[in-house]
Each structure stands twice: as C-alpha cells, then as structure tokens.
Design a protein around this motif. Sequence first.
Motif, PDB file in Angstrom:
ATOM      1  N   PHE A  74       0.820  -1.214   0.000  1.00 40.04           N
ATOM      2  CA  PHE A  74       0.000   0.000   0.000  1.00 40.04           C
ATOM      3  C   PHE A  74       0.853   1.262   0.000  1.00 40.04           C
ATOM      4  CE2 PHE A  74      -3.919  -2.068   2.267  1.00 40.04           C
ATOM      5  CZ  PHE A  74      -4.074  -2.905   1.169  1.00 40.04           C
ATOM      6  N   GLY A  75       2.151   1.128  -0.252  1.00 41.18           N
ATOM      7  CA  GLY A  75       3.046   2.273  -0.216  1.00 41.18           C
ATOM      8  C   GLY A  75       3.454   2.633   1.204  1.00 41.18           C
ATOM      9  N   THR A  76       4.134   3.771   1.344  1.00 43.51           N
ATOM     10  CA  THR A  76       4.571   4.248   2.660  1.00 43.51           C
ATOM     11  C   THR A  76       4.090   5.683   2.886  1.00 43.51           C
ATOM     12  OG1 THR A  76       6.691   5.063   1.801  1.00 43.51           O
ATOM     13  CG2 THR A  76       6.632   2.788   2.591  1.00 43.51           C
ATOM     14  N   ASP A  77       4.170   6.134   4.141  1.00 41.32           N
ATOM     15  CA  ASP A  77       3.684   7.475   4.477  1.00 41.32           C
ATOM     16  C   ASP A  77       4.819   8.486   4.529  1.00 41.32           C
ATOM     17  OD1 ASP A  77       4.981   6.953   6.854  1.00 41.32           O
ATOM     18  OD2 ASP A  77       3.148   6.669   8.016  1.00 41.32           O
ATOM     19  N   GLU A  78       4.570   9.642   5.143  1.00 39.68           N
ATOM     20  CA  GLU A  78       5.537  10.749   5.126  1.00 39.68           C
ATOM     21  C   GLU A  78       6.780  10.491   5.958  1.00 39.68           C
ATOM     22  OE1 GLU A  78       3.081  11.657   8.786  1.00 39.68           O
ATOM     23  OE2 GLU A  78       2.866  10.634   6.879  1.00 39.68           O
ATOM     24  N   VAL A  79       6.753   9.471   6.827  1.00 41.91           N
ATOM     25  CA  VAL A  79       7.938   9.140   7.619  1.00 41.91           C
ATOM     26  C   VAL A  79       8.412   7.710   7.343  1.00 41.91           C
ATOM     27  CG1 VAL A  79       7.539  10.812   9.459  1.00 41.91           C
ATOM     28  CG2 VAL A  79       6.456   8.559   9.584  1.00 41.91           C
ATOM     29  N   ILE A  83       2.148   1.417   4.967  1.00 42.58           N
ATOM     30  CA  ILE A  83       0.732   1.706   5.126  1.00 42.58           C
ATOM     31  C   ILE A  83      -0.101   0.432   5.256  1.00 42.58           C
ATOM     32  CG2 ILE A  83      -1.303   2.729   4.004  1.00 42.58           C
ATOM     33  CD1 ILE A  83       0.510   4.899   2.918  1.00 42.58           C
ATOM     34  N   PHE A  84       0.273  -0.624   4.538  1.00 37.21           N
ATOM     35  CA  PHE A  84      -0.454  -1.888   4.682  1.00 37.21           C
ATOM     36  C   PHE A  84      -0.392  -2.375   6.126  1.00 37.21           C
ATOM     37  CE2 PHE A  84      -0.206  -6.576   4.838  1.00 37.21           C
ATOM     38  CZ  PHE A  84      -1.485  -6.879   4.387  1.00 37.21           C
ATOM     39  N   PHE A  89      -3.123  -3.272  11.306  1.00 36.38           N
ATOM     40  CA  PHE A  89      -3.071  -3.073  12.752  1.00 36.38           C
ATOM     41  C   PHE A  89      -4.148  -2.092  13.191  1.00 36.38           C
ATOM     42  CE2 PHE A  89       1.081  -5.119  12.689  1.00 36.38           C
ATOM     43  CZ  PHE A  89       1.161  -5.704  13.941  1.00 36.38           C
ATOM     44  N   GLY A  90      -4.479  -1.153  12.320  1.00 33.27           N
ATOM     45  CA  GLY A  90      -5.554  -0.214  12.617  1.00 33.27           C
ATOM     46  C   GLY A  90      -6.906  -0.893  12.694  1.00 33.27           C
TER      47      GLY A  90
END
Length: 293
Positions: A74-79, A83-84, A89-90
Amino acid sequence: MESKIESNYSLNKKQRKKSIILYKIKKNPMTILGVSIIGIIILLAVLAPYLTSYDPTKISILERFKPPSSKHWFGTDEVGRDIFTRVIFGARISLTAGISIVVISGAIGALIGAICGYFGGNTDQIIMRIMDMILAFPTLILAMVLTATLGSSLINAMLAIAIVKIPVYVRLSRGEALVVKNNLYVKAAKTFGLSNLYIIVRHIIPNTITPIIIQLTLDLGDTILLVATLGFLGLGAKPPAPEWGTMISTGFKYMLSQWWYPTFPGLAVFFASAGFNLIGDGLRDVLDPKSVR
C-alpha cells in the motif's frame, strides 16, 4: 417418558429454527458478501503480526512516500511507515472500538428501556424526555462536543459515541417491553409473587433482545465510521497510533501527489462499514418477521 418426548420435541424445534435461519442467510447473497468482508477484516486484524515484517509505528525516513509495490503493498507514508501494516493493525483499533461501543450502549440502553417499559409512570416519562433531548442533537455534532469536553483521546471518543447511541436502544427496548409485559407469562409471574427484577431479567429482556441484536449489527458500521470521523477531526486516537481516521486526516494533505496514503485507510473504513451494514440488513430480514424485502 413424556418429559423425554417433550425434550426431544423442543430440541428438534430449535434445530429446525436454526436450519431455517441458516437457509435464509444462505439465500441472501448480500449477507454472505457482508460476512465475507468482515471475516477477511477480522482475519487480517488477528493475523496482523504474522502478515507483515514491518512495525506500524517505526519511522524510516529513507522509505518515505514510496508508491505501492511488491515491497510495500500500500506504499509508505511521510515518515516511511508501511501503510499496509498500519491499515491491518488499525483494524484492531477500529473493530475493538466499534464493538465495545455498541455492546456498552446496547446493554445499558436495553436495561434502561426494559425498566421504563415495565414500570411506566413518572420515571418512564422523565427518562424518555432525557433520551428525546439527546436524540434532538445530530449524532456527530453531539459526539464532537462530548469528546472535546472530556478531552481528545480514543477512550473519550468511544465514551462520547456510546452516550450518543444509548437513546436508540432505550427507545427500542422500551417499545418491545411495553408489548411483552402484557403477555400471559409475565402476568402469571406477577401472580406467583416473583420479584420485578427477576421478571425483567428473566422474561422482559430475553424477549426484547432480537431487535436489539439487529440494531447492534446495523450500528457497528455507523460506529466505526464515527470513530474514524472523530479521528479525522483530531478528536480520537493520536499519532502514531495506526487508527484509520487519523491516517486519512494526515494523508489527506498529500492526496494529489501521494494518492495511496489516504486511499487505502479510506477503503478500509468503507469496507468495514459496508460489511456490517450488509450483515445487519440480512439479520433483520431473517430475525424480524415484520420486515418485508
């Protein structure tokens, strides 16, 4: 001998009832779809530590804003967080929050409603006017006000949503209790001198539980959406917790350049909410004899 025959008849009757319910569920493809969606989400949440090697809160600046790939689905975020990993976990946070809210509000509301419907009188009128006052406010606005008053956190957001949801169950339980208390078995229990508490717990609540269960299932989707909305507004879980609403809120700023950041948490909220709504609709068709498709 007669008691054995009656026991077998009662057992066969229950088995036939279960078979009819399962048959109706199988005949409803949308219910099967809802069960499948929620089953997959629950499975991902339970197996989250085994499905990814990444830490949902660990920062890796060198990996920031990587697009979806075989390495980061799912790609990565700003840090640089995967994301997956954060989405699955969310799911634990969102499902736990949603289920806890509806169980608490449903249990409290069902008990208050049963007491109001059984006793009636001035107490019933006072409690129902309080419930009407709560229902007069838009659900989201009242939840926002309560959360802001209590303090921005996931626990306070859950408490606020539970308070807002209670009147729905009170009205539903009270309406059913008004009907059930006039049945012969309740009048017989009073005649034999059984306590009011025993009658409420043993006769009133069990016979008003079906519509409560249906409403609980229908409310799960809405509750998860409310938890995500409060998180989006900064009134729910705080970073770096991998909560869907908080992820969407942060990712929304990068929507045009890094589309995957808010998209995948948003899809998670959509599928969870839609799945529970489909299950709730199916249960209503199966368990509520007054519903018409």
